[in-house]
Design an enzyme around this catalytic site. Structure first.
Site, short mmCIF file in Angstrom:
data_model
loop_
_atom_site.label_atom_id
_atom_site.label_comp_id
_atom_site.label_asym_id
_atom_site.label_seq_id
_atom_site.Cartn_x
_atom_site.Cartn_y
_atom_site.Cartn_z
N GLU A 84 -53.52 9.76 15.00
CA GLU A 84 -54.02 10.95 14.19
C GLU A 84 -55.15 11.47 15.75
OE1 GLU A 84 -53.57 13.16 11.90
OE2 GLU A 84 -54.83 14.27 13.35
N ASP A 133 -46.60 17.65 10.47
CA ASP A 133 -46.93 19.49 10.35
C ASP A 133 -46.27 20.28 10.17
OD1 ASP A 133 -49.95 19.31 10.56
OD2 ASP A 133 -49.78 19.03 12.51
N ASP A 169 -43.02 18.21 2.05
CA ASP A 169 -42.65 19.53 0.66
C ASP A 169 -42.90 20.42 1.30
OD1 ASP A 169 -45.22 20.05 2.15
OD2 ASP A 169 -45.87 19.94 -0.04
N THR A 206 -50.99 11.75 -0.53
CA THR A 206 -52.03 11.84 0.90
C THR A 206 -52.58 13.08 0.30
OG1 THR A 206 -50.42 13.60 1.51
CG2 THR A 206 -49.60 10.95 1.94
N ARG A 207 -53.74 13.49 1.30
CA ARG A 207 -55.01 14.75 1.19
C ARG A 207 -53.70 16.03 0.85
NH1 ARG A 207 -59.90 16.09 5.03
NH2 ARG A 207 -60.05 13.60 3.79
N GLU A 209 -50.12 15.79 0.76
CA GLU A 209 -49.63 16.34 -0.18
C GLU A 209 -50.24 16.82 -1.34
OE1 GLU A 209 -48.72 12.41 -1.28
OE2 GLU A 209 -46.77 13.20 -2.86
C1 LIG Z 1 -49.85 18.07 7.35
S1 LIG Z 1 -51.39 17.03 8.70
C2 LIG Z 1 -50.60 15.52 7.04
C3 LIG Z 1 -51.73 14.54 7.28
C4 LIG Z 1 -51.78 13.09 6.61
N1 LIG Z 1 -50.09 12.29 6.60
C5 LIG Z 1 -51.74 13.91 5.00
O1 LIG Z 1 -50.59 13.59 4.86
O2 LIG Z 1 -52.28 13.77 4.79
C6 LIG Z 1 -50.62 16.38 9.81
C7 LIG Z 1 -51.16 15.75 10.86
O3 LIG Z 1 -50.35 15.42 11.88
C8 LIG Z 1 -51.14 14.72 12.59
N2 LIG Z 1 -50.43 15.51 14.45
C9 LIG Z 1 -50.01 16.60 14.32
N3 LIG Z 1 -49.18 16.34 15.57
C10 LIG Z 1 -49.24 14.45 16.12
C11 LIG Z 1 -49.33 13.80 17.02
N4 LIG Z 1 -48.26 13.72 18.48
N5 LIG Z 1 -49.76 12.80 17.39
C12 LIG Z 1 -50.12 12.05 15.78
N6 LIG Z 1 -50.98 12.61 14.67
C13 LIG Z 1 -50.39 14.29 14.94
C14 LIG Z 1 -52.26 16.66 12.38
O4 LIG Z 1 -53.27 16.39 13.57
C15 LIG Z 1 -52.16 16.73 11.04
O5 LIG Z 1 -53.93 15.17 10.73
#
Ligand SMILES: C[S@@+](CC[C@H](N)C(=O)[O-])C[C@H]1O[C@@H](n2cnc3c(N)ncnc32)[C@H](O)[C@@H]1O
Length: 226
Positions: A84, A133, A169, A206-207, A209
């Site tokens: 992360e 993302d 989602d 997850t947070r 979600e």
């Molecule tokens: C929408 S958030 C979801 C976080 C967590 N999985 C959750 O469901 O609560 C997406 C996460 O992916 C991370 N992220 C984005 N690109 C990434 C990469 N190339 N490698 C690792 N993490 C990444 C972002 O920093 C972010 O914390």
């Protein structure tokens, strides 16, 4: 010019997330604990990180780390590697590791694509990509973590029979991922015709979600590496 440290290109998704200042207590924990549980920044063998581990799991983009910590807590015999780039997420994950006294979690503060590049062939038993993302505007789709080249990299590091769970989602991202993962002959659905909106028995909410920011109910895509 290509940066040899980032052969996959820059981490575009990172810039969108505004880091909050890390609180002094969190920073102290990051400084003291993270170096002891960080993965090496070079090719490594998971068994060198936890020789007694029965399996190695990888979570890409663990956010605040709640899902990763809960899964690791359930399976202390499994090495769980998380990647992360968001410092506040890493600080939160490190706090979960400390509070739950987890000895089987290793963290990469940075791009998961680097970790995948460092891992040996057929070294991962289970992979989670939970609510990545979405980059839902068409002109941003190219920033999604699921791309054919990355799917090929994942096929390389997953063991035959390994499970790969992707959750989102956003309906379009579910379709996008289904198409790109199944386009790689290394992958198939764990269950053909399964109900993709049924919450898997072993799922941990997850947070992200919980925020319900998407345009559909969570979709869970459970793939298997052939
Ligand atoms: C929408 S958030 C979801 C976080 C967590 N999985 C959750 O469901 O609560 C997406 C996460 O992916 C991370 N992220 C984005 N690109 C990434 C990469 N190339 N490698 C690792 N993490 C990444 C972002 O920093 C972010 O914390």
């Amino acid at each position: 010019m290509t940066n040899p440290q980032q052969p996959h290109g820059p981490l575009r998704s990172f810039g969108r997330l505004k880091s909050r200042p890390v609180k002094p207590r969190q920073q102290a924990l990051l400084d003291s604990l993270l170096p002891t549980i960080a993965v090496p920044h070079e090719a490594f063998q998971p068994r060198d990180l936890m020789p007694e581990a029965k399996e190695t799991w990888l979570e890409i983009g663990f956010g605040g780390g709640e899902h990763m910590a809960a899964q690791a807590g359930r399976r202390p015999d499994v090495l769980v590697i998380g990647a992360e780039p968001f410092v506040n997420g890493v600080a939160s994950a490190v706090r979960h590791v400390e509070e739950q006294a987890l000895s089987n979690v290793r963290i990469h503060e940075g791009d998961a694509r680097d970790v995948v590049g460092w891992l040996p062939d057929a070294s991962i038993d289970r992979l989670f990509v939970m609510f990545p993302d979405p980059w839902h505007k068409a002109r941003h789709n190219k920033r999604r973590i699921i791309q054919p080249e990355f799917v090929a990299d994942l096929a390389r590091v997953l063991k035959p029979g390994a499970a790969f769970r992707f959750a989102t989602d956003w309906a379009d991202y579910a379709e996008w991922t289904t198409e790109r993962v199944l386009a790689n002959p290394a992958f198939r659905f764990a269950e053909e015709g399964g109900d993709r909106q049924a919450i898997p028995a072993d799922h941990v909410t997850t947070r992200y979600e919980e925020k319900k920011l998407g345009d559909c109910a969570p979709v869970f895509l459970d793939f298997v590496r052939a």
